[in-house]
Design a protein around this motif. Sequence first.
Motif, mmCIF file in Angstrom:
data_model
loop_
_atom_site.group_PDB
_atom_site.id
_atom_site.type_symbol
_atom_site.label_atom_id
_atom_site.label_comp_id
_atom_site.label_asym_id
_atom_site.label_seq_id
_atom_site.Cartn_x
_atom_site.Cartn_y
_atom_site.Cartn_z
ATOM 1 N N UNK A 230 9.042 60.149 42.889
ATOM 2 C CA UNK A 230 9.903 59.606 41.841
ATOM 3 C C UNK A 230 9.760 58.085 41.774
ATOM 4 N N UNK A 231 9.801 57.445 42.923
ATOM 5 C CA UNK A 231 9.675 55.983 42.949
ATOM 6 C C UNK A 231 8.298 55.538 42.482
ATOM 7 N N UNK A 232 7.277 56.312 42.837
ATOM 8 C CA UNK A 232 5.922 55.949 42.417
ATOM 9 C C UNK A 232 5.727 56.155 40.912
ATOM 10 N N UNK A 233 6.319 57.200 40.365
ATOM 11 C CA UNK A 233 6.253 57.430 38.920
ATOM 12 C C UNK A 233 6.886 56.262 38.169
ATOM 13 N N UNK A 234 8.062 55.869 38.606
ATOM 14 C CA UNK A 234 8.770 54.774 37.946
ATOM 15 C C UNK A 234 7.967 53.479 38.026
ATOM 16 N N UNK A 235 7.459 53.172 39.198
ATOM 17 C CA UNK A 235 6.673 51.955 39.379
ATOM 18 C C UNK A 235 5.439 51.964 38.496
ATOM 19 N N UNK A 236 4.766 53.120 38.417
ATOM 20 C CA UNK A 236 3.564 53.249 37.595
ATOM 21 C C UNK A 236 3.865 53.024 36.119
ATOM 22 N N UNK A 237 5.112 53.315 35.723
ATOM 23 C CA UNK A 237 5.517 53.132 34.324
ATOM 24 C C UNK A 237 6.124 51.753 34.073
ATOM 25 N N UNK A 238 6.120 50.897 35.094
ATOM 26 C CA UNK A 238 6.665 49.554 34.932
ATOM 27 C C UNK A 238 8.170 49.483 35.063
ATOM 28 N N UNK A 239 8.767 50.500 35.698
ATOM 29 C CA UNK A 239 10.217 50.548 35.896
ATOM 30 C C UNK A 239 10.518 50.338 37.377
ATOM 31 N N UNK A 240 11.326 49.348 37.695
ATOM 32 C CA UNK A 240 11.695 49.087 39.087
ATOM 33 C C UNK A 240 12.681 50.178 39.539
ATOM 34 N N UNK A 241 12.307 50.993 40.553
ATOM 35 C CA UNK A 241 13.176 52.098 40.967
ATOM 36 C C UNK A 241 14.481 51.657 41.619
ATOM 37 N N UNK A 242 14.583 50.373 41.959
ATOM 38 C CA UNK A 242 15.805 49.851 42.568
ATOM 39 C C UNK A 242 16.670 49.146 41.525
ATOM 40 N N UNK A 243 16.050 48.316 40.703
ATOM 41 C CA UNK A 243 16.810 47.461 39.790
ATOM 42 C C UNK A 243 16.979 48.034 38.385
#
Length: 325
Positions: free
Chosen positions: A161-174
Motif C-alpha cells: 500500500x505504501x509503495x503504491x502510494x509513493x509510486x503515484x506521488x502520494x506521501x503515505x504519511x502526509x
Amino acid sequence: MRFRSLSTLVVALALTVSMAACGGQRKAEKGDGAGGGRLTIATGNTTGVYYQLGGALAALISDNLEGYRATASETGASVQNIQGLTAGNYDIAFSLADSAADAVEGKNSFDAPQDIVALARLYSNYTQVVVRASSGITKIADLKGKRVSTGSPNSGTEVIARRLLTAAGVDPVKDITAQRLGLPESVDAMKSGQIDALVWSGGLPTSGITDLTTSMGAKARFIPLDDVLPALQKEHGKVYAAGVIPAAAYKQPTDTRTIIVPNLLLVRKDMPDDLAEKLTSLLLQNKDALVQVNPAAKGIELKNAALTDPVPLHAAAKKAIDALD
C-alpha cells in the motif's frame, strides 16, 4: 510418503474453515518444530486466504506427519510473520515475496538480513484496491486527501500500500488519513462510511472482499493499478508483475487491471532436512485438498515451486520438488 485419502482430508479441512468463519483464533505458541512435536504456522487476518490455507495445512500436517501436531495462528501477516518466525515464535510462515526479499536483504522493515529460507513458491497475491463509488477515486493518485485503510501494521498489504502510494506521488504519511486496519475491520469501516478506500493483497477470491462487494454492491468498486506498475518495478524489481482480477471473482461488471506478487512458504534455515522435505512434499501433493478450502490454491504449481529467488530455497525442499517433478 503416503498421505490420507483426499476425501478424508477435505472433511477435516472443511471443519478448519468453519472454525475460521466463526472467528476461531489460535493463539501463537512458541514453535518447537526443530525438536519435533508441535508446529505453529503464522498466517494472516481471519477473513484472508493465508488464514484459511494455513488452517488447512495445519490439518494436513496433523493428519499425516507422525509425531507432529500443527496449529495456525492469526497474525498481521507477512512482516509480522517473518519477525515471529526468526524469533522462534512460529515454525512455518506465509509471506509475500516482496517482504521476504526485504528480509533476506535486511532492508526496509528489517534492520539486518534474516535467517529464512523458502519451502516453496505458492499462488500469487492480487493487489485489490476497493473504493466507495461516491468518492470520485478512479486511480491511486486520487487517494490523496482521502481516508484509506493500508492494512494491518507490519503486514505485506501495508508494505505494498505504501509503495503504491509513493509510486503515484502520494506521501503515505502526509497525504492521506491512514487507517492501519486488518481486513475484517477495513471491511466494516467501508460499510459504515468511515473510510473511502481499502488496500488488500490476497488471493482470489478473498472472503472478506467477497463480503464487502456483496454487501455494498454498486456502492463499492475496484480501481485499476497498471499505471503505477512501471514505477514499482523500477524501484523494487520484477517481484511485481501485471495481473487481472477477473470480473467473475467478485461478480463485478468488468475485469480490473492490477499488480500481482508471489507468496512464499517460509521456515528458518535450521529446520531439519527430513522435516523440510516432508512438509514440501505434503504441500505439493495435496493441492486438490487445499483448493477445496480456497480456490487461490489453484495457483500452487510444481513447475514454479522452486522459483523463490531472491529468497533461498531450503536444500531439502529442492530435493522434494525435484523428486516430484
